[in-house]
Design a protein around this motif. Sequence first.
Motif, PDB file in Angstrom:
ATOM      1  N   ASP A  18     -28.443 -20.816  51.971  1.00 25.37           N
ATOM      2  CA  ASP A  18     -29.220 -20.277  53.089  1.00 25.37           C
ATOM      3  C   ASP A  18     -28.588 -20.570  54.444  1.00 25.37           C
ATOM      4  O   ASP A  18     -29.052 -20.059  55.462  1.00 25.37           O
ATOM      5  N   ASN A  44     -30.401 -16.629  49.606  1.00 19.18           N
ATOM      6  CA  ASN A  44     -31.441 -17.288  48.814  1.00 19.18           C
ATOM      7  C   ASN A  44     -31.382 -16.736  47.393  1.00 19.18           C
ATOM      8  O   ASN A  44     -30.665 -15.770  47.103  1.00 19.18           O
ATOM      9  N   VAL A  70     -29.412 -25.488  46.033  1.00 19.50           N
ATOM     10  CA  VAL A  70     -30.682 -25.799  45.370  1.00 19.50           C
ATOM     11  C   VAL A  70     -31.862 -25.491  46.275  1.00 19.50           C
ATOM     12  O   VAL A  70     -32.748 -24.698  45.940  1.00 19.50           O
ATOM     13  N   ARG A  71     -31.899 -26.093  47.455  1.00 18.02           N
ATOM     14  CA  ARG A  71     -33.033 -25.925  48.361  1.00 18.02           C
ATOM     15  C   ARG A  71     -32.826 -24.711  49.253  1.00 18.02           C
ATOM     16  O   ARG A  71     -32.011 -24.744  50.166  1.00 18.02           O
ATOM     17  N   MET A  72     -33.581 -23.652  48.957  1.00 16.61           N
ATOM     18  CA  MET A  72     -33.493 -22.413  49.744  1.00 16.61           C
ATOM     19  C   MET A  72     -34.883 -21.799  49.843  1.00 16.61           C
ATOM     20  O   MET A  72     -35.719 -22.003  48.949  1.00 16.61           O
ATOM     21  N   ASP A  76     -35.751 -20.806  45.141  1.00 19.23           N
ATOM     22  CA  ASP A  76     -34.779 -21.898  45.126  1.00 19.23           C
ATOM     23  C   ASP A  76     -33.711 -21.677  44.061  1.00 19.23           C
ATOM     24  O   ASP A  76     -33.781 -20.742  43.252  1.00 19.23           O
ATOM     25  N   THR A  97     -25.150 -29.089  45.922  1.00 20.47           N
ATOM     26  CA  THR A  97     -26.255 -29.581  46.728  1.00 20.47           C
ATOM     27  C   THR A  97     -25.824 -30.792  47.546  1.00 20.47           C
ATOM     28  O   THR A  97     -24.855 -31.472  47.212  1.00 20.47           O
ATOM     29  N   TYR A 104     -32.824 -32.760  40.543  1.00 18.37           N
ATOM     30  CA  TYR A 104     -32.152 -31.499  40.833  1.00 18.37           C
ATOM     31  C   TYR A 104     -31.098 -31.200  39.762  1.00 18.37           C
ATOM     32  O   TYR A 104     -30.964 -30.075  39.307  1.00 18.37           O
TER      33      TYR A 104
END
Length: 232
Positions: A18, A44, A70-72, A76, A97, A104
């Motif tokens: 992202d 994303n 991972v975090r989006m 995700d 990540t 995760y």
Amino acid sequence: MPEDTRVGEPIRVMIVDDQEPVRVGIGLMIRRDKGMLVSLEAENGQQALDRLARAAKLGIALPDVVLMDVRMPVMDGIEATARIAGAYPRVSVLVLTTYDEDDYAFGALDAGASGFLLKDVRAVQLRDAIRAVAAGDAVLTPRITREMLKRGVRRAEQGSERERLRALFRRLTKREREICSLVADGLSNAEIAERLVIQPASVKRAVTRILARTGMRDRVQAAVAWHKAGMS
């Protein structure tokens, strides 16, 4: 996961993150290798799925490897990995990540990822990982591998799971079990070939047969199952 690499053709890579500066930085590292190219990008998980679907519909070659954050927002990387693994089994996912947290890693691996690396990985290591995953290997940090196997073995103590898995591995030939043991130890195809004094292509074919005969999704799942079965 791809069983083979196209001789003479570059490895196609998709970058999903992202943050645009991250995508640019990763892209620069990849483009320094003439054997790789960035074929798609997305910000994303949902956009990644949309662009893969569009490429498939138009007959455009899909990426060999997806580098997945991972975090989006929107979707995700864990959910996106699971959907890609289900819809495009020949596309490998390598999760990147900044968070060195087991949840995760296990989430990504359970979803079908072929590897897990931190974003502070060096350019050479990243490119080596892309090549390994494109060739059908798994890429895991030693700590994650140890913990993953430890958790897997604990879960195997329940019910008849252990015997069911042992029966699966008994179907393999002696050489296939030998190769599966080395896969479970975390060795790559090249390392297994060197250990057994055979060609890497022979190892690759053997791993493909092992997965087909045991019904395992990939070598990560096979490695966990081998330890759960107490074969080591």
